[in-house]
Design an enzyme around this catalytic site. Structure first.
Site, short mmCIF file in Angstrom:
data_model
loop_
_atom_site.label_atom_id
_atom_site.label_comp_id
_atom_site.label_asym_id
_atom_site.label_seq_id
_atom_site.Cartn_x
_atom_site.Cartn_y
_atom_site.Cartn_z
N TRP A 58 0.85 -1.21 0.00
CA TRP A 58 0.00 0.00 0.00
C TRP A 58 0.88 1.25 0.00
CZ3 TRP A 58 -0.24 4.12 3.36
CH2 TRP A 58 -1.31 4.99 3.22
N HIS A 59 2.02 1.17 0.68
CA HIS A 59 2.87 2.35 0.79
C HIS A 59 3.52 2.73 -0.52
CE1 HIS A 59 2.50 1.79 5.13
NE2 HIS A 59 2.82 3.06 5.21
N GLY A 60 3.71 1.79 -1.40
CA GLY A 60 4.30 2.19 -2.67
C GLY A 60 4.65 1.03 -3.55
N TYR A 117 4.21 11.44 3.33
CA TYR A 117 3.07 10.58 3.05
C TYR A 117 2.16 11.10 1.93
CZ TYR A 117 3.45 6.50 5.95
OH TYR A 117 3.83 5.28 6.44
N PHE A 133 2.14 8.66 -0.91
CA PHE A 133 1.42 7.39 -0.83
C PHE A 133 -0.03 7.65 -1.14
CE2 PHE A 133 4.78 6.85 2.59
CZ PHE A 133 5.69 6.35 1.68
#
Lengths: 441, 332
Positions: free
Chosen positions: A289-291, A438, A441
């Site tokens: 999900w973060h990248g 963030y 993201f």
């Protein structure tokens, strides 16, 4: 207002957030009206497909293409695939999850479908938390749009306090560490062990200051507007084990995954093997999900590995309270526990910060290949004073949070705190226009 | 709501007062250096003396301007020996943005035949705030400096430092401080008495991401327009740094620095000599530099010898000859 704010960055992506909101609004109503279970399931699947499809296209398309090309190259083949070079719409990971939580909650009959489209569109695009969370649940935020707004003095004052604290964390602590982190990570081959350790620690400080600072500002701005947003961080670096850390770090995302992924796939029910599998799934998905980078997936996997011993020993819910509760200082055992957890977390952050896996492994290799100590100018000594102030406040607010702790203190102490934070921001803040981490993201 | 606004204003006033008190405390303690506040009057770079002297200089042959590479790289005494009167208006971390305002302040007073602008790449990356602090602290609150200040109005470092400077001048008469290893030479040059770079120092260069600040290219163009509008010849020079420093940025050097500056020079029809790109003067990191990018006096001598002979041949004498030819044509 939120649409103007979002459109300021790139008006074209207004269409995307508008389409996402519209489709979920329609599908939410359809799910609510339909009595047939299969049909409800079809509508929910459409919502999930659309939202994850958008996320996949904008965030992960190039990652899959590039990984495919690399894999074929490893087998001596040459794949001729063009990547799309899509720009990542800011906040897409956040509002996609927020709107998904709505359709899933309607499907589960935990909330009623929203009848007023303005309320729903405002919920998806709510200005303070649109670009980097906290990821709010429909059942918490939507009713707040429906009720009448009355100015609440205490809430507004708490909001201002959080904005001040968030600003300090962002411009003094996070941005103050950013340049040193960049220098150390870019030149890791020539850095001594002490500086490599400093780089990992400073990145831990940077990402926490940056993200929790943003969350505090978002919660503070929302409070000024009369809204309550969920707490996203609870002094996570004072955790005594990795399980406690994850209960205190990016809470809105962790609980989202718990409610909408971990529990549906079985959670902690079933055999230990299944529980372990579910834990790995949630951490790997969280990493992804973060990248779109293998470093994030590795970071997720590493955290799952950290979690495993606690899970197997059934000690993952041991520390549900706050460290040194009702005491000024922690015990020696608690200090050791916190230090150990922090070291584990910092080690994992190396993967999160590195540009590639080889960069991360090269960095780690430096811990035994490079000299132990060699002086280099990477950060001003003033920064460590600021870090001291930050740590002290973090420790003092660990039980009640910043706003409540300050509110409970004497007028003199309160004013001293405001003055100190204000002067630190003015004389030690970094104002070079650096973005919040963030946002990507 | 009314109570909230009242208390907010009260808090803001209280914080404002605490800000003033804090800066006053810095004035009286003399410790005027924190991350976002710098007390630069009479500090490194000798700007206070240099710009005071410049008030009384006029009609020179060459005026050097730019960062420390200018005031530590061009020794006006070597130029005097070759019959060229010279003045150096360089100052610490002076970027094209700052140079524009310095030239506006001094160009008419100094009235040079040629302006030599030193364009160290790092100065094009910088936003010019630190130099703005140094200049306003040492030149004072003149109309040009205030104009520069206006451009920097949103920069907290500049605002804090300007406020500290203003308070300090109101209470104290500040003189130029002694800077270890530096000897100020009348005319603007600063000579270092250090004779060598620290062994191994050149190997510790940290690479980091860099990009030319768009404002700096814009102001470089404005400087060239300004000089040409006053019929003053102008040229661009990049003074030498150690090869190790050059190599640390070499990957992006051509694309981000050399080509844009070269294109600008071609557009304006002016020379651009890059002593790092072409390496016309062979310099040794240990004996000709006292750090990664500043020359020892031995280095300055070598560099200036080469520069002066080329300058006379390709710029200064060509210019005079052109004037002579023009005059002859007019007489005929």
């Amino acid at each position: 207002m939120s649409y103007v704010f979002y459109g300021w960055w790139d008006w074209r992506f207004l269409l995307l957030i508008f389409a996402s909101s519209l489709i979920d609004f329609i599908l939410g109503s359809a799910i609510s009206k339909s009595r047939e279970k299969n049909l409800r399931r079809v509508y929910l699947s459409l919502s999930i497909l659309f939202n994850l499809g958008c996320l996949g296209l904008f965030k992960y398309y190039n990652f899959f293409i590039e990984s495919f090309v690399e894999m074929t190259a490893a087998f001596g083949l040459q794949a001729n695939v063009t990547s799309l070079s899509l720009i990542l719409p800011v906040g897409i990971s956040f509002y996609t999850f927020q709107t998904l939580s709505y359709t899933i909650d309607v499907y589960r009959k935990q909330i009623d479908a929203v009848k007023d489209p303005v309320v729903f569109f405002a919920f998806v695009s709510f200005l303070p938390q649109l670009v980097a969370g906290p990821i709010e649940r429909a059942r918490n935020l939507i009713p707040q749009f429906q009720g009448q707004k009355i100015f609440d003095y205490d809430k507004a004052v708490n909001g201002m306090r959080l904005i001040l604290w968030g600003l300090f964390k962002k411009v003094v602590i996070a941005d103050g560490a950013a340049l040193a982190v960049e220098r150390i990570f870019s030149n890791y081959e020539s850095m001594s062990v002490a500086y490599l350790a400093l780089g990992a620690i400073l990145f831990a400080v940077q990402i926490y200051g940056d993200f929790s600072g943003y969350s505090d500002i978002a919660i503070g701005v929302a409070a000024l507007l009369g809204f309550n947003l969920m707490v996203n961080f609870k002094t996570p670096y004072f955790s005594r084990d990795i399980s406690e850390f994850w209960r205190r770090w990016h809470i809105s995302l962790s609980t989202w995954f718990r409610d909408y992924l971990y529990i549906p796939i079985g959670g902690n029910r079933g055999t230990m093997l299944k529980v372990v599998r579910n834990t790995f799934v949630i951490f790997l998905v969280s990493g992804f999900w973060h990248g779109a980078n293998w470093t994030y997936i590795f970071w997720g996997g590493l955290n799952a590995l950290y979690f495993l011993p606690l899970l197997l020993a059934n000690r993952n819910r041991k520390h549900l309270d706050t460290v040194a509760e009702n005491r000024y200082l922690p015990s020696m055992k608690e200090i050791l526990q916190m230090t150990f957890t922090f070291v584990l977390v910092c080690f994992a952050w190396i993967f999160f910060r590195a540009e590639s896996l080889s960069h991360a492994f090269g960095y780690i290799q430096g811990f035994w290949a490079n000299p132990l100590w060699e002086s280099k100018l990477v950060i001003s000594v003033h920064y460590f004073y600021m870090l001291g102030v930050f740590l002290l406040i973090e420790w003092l607010i660990r039980e009640k949070g910043f706003s409540a702790t300050v509110a409970d203190s004497s007028v003199f102490l309160r004013r001293c705190t405001y003055t100190m934070l204000f002067l630190c921001i003015v004389f030690f803040g970094v104002f070079n226009g650096s973005e919040f981490i963030y946002f990507q993201f | 709501m009314r109570k909230f606004v009242f208390n907010l204003l009260k808090t803001l006033a209280y914080l404002g007062l605490s800000y003033v008190m804090f800066v006053c405390a810095l004035v009286f303690t003399g410790d005027g250096y924190l991350q976002n506040i710098v007390d630069a009057r009479g500090g490194v770079g000798h700007s206070l003396v240099r710009f005071s002297e410049a008030e009384n200089v006029s009609d020179v042959d060459v005026c050097f301007i730019g960062s420390s590479h200018a005031y530590r790289g061009f020794d006006t005494r070597f130029f005097d020996k070759e019959g060229l009167s010279a003045v150096n208006l360089g100052s610490p971390i002076q970027t094209p943005f700052n140079t524009y305002f310095v030239l506006n302040e001094y160009l008419e007073k100094v009235n040079p035949k040629v302006v030599v602008i030193e364009t160290y790449w790092n100065m094009l990356v910088n936003d010019g705030t630190e130099s703005a602090i140094d200049l306003i602290s040492n030149i004072g609150f003149t109309s040009n400096m205030l104009e520069m200040a206006w451009e920097k109005k949103r920069d907290i470092r500049f605002l804090n430092s300007a406020f500290l400077g203003w308070l300090k001048y109101s209470f104290f008469d500040v003189a130029q401080k002694d800077i270890p290893h530096d000897i100020y030479i009348s005319g603007g040059f600063v000579m270092s008495d250090t004779i060598a770079n620290l062994p191994g120092f050149e190997r510790k260069i940290l690479s980091s991401k860099w990009d030319v600040h768009p404002v700096q290219m814009e102001y470089l163009g404005k400087i060239l327009d300004l000089c040409q509008s006053k019929n003053i010849r102008v040229m661009l020079v990049s003074a030498p740094v150690t090869r190790e420093l050059y190599h640390s940025v070499q990957k992006d050097y051509e694309a981000k620095y050399y080509n844009p500056i070269h294109d600008l020079a071609v557009r304006y029809g002016i020379p651009f000599w890059d002593y790092n790109y072409s390496e016309d003067v062979k310099l040794d990191a240990l004996t000709h530099f006292f750090d990664t990018n500043h020359l020892t006096q031995a280095g300055v001598e070598l560099f200036n010898q080469h520069f002066i002979s080329r300058f006379k041949r390709e710029v200064y004498e060509v210019d005079l000859m052109a004037e002579t030819v023009e005059e002859e044509v007019n007489i005929l």
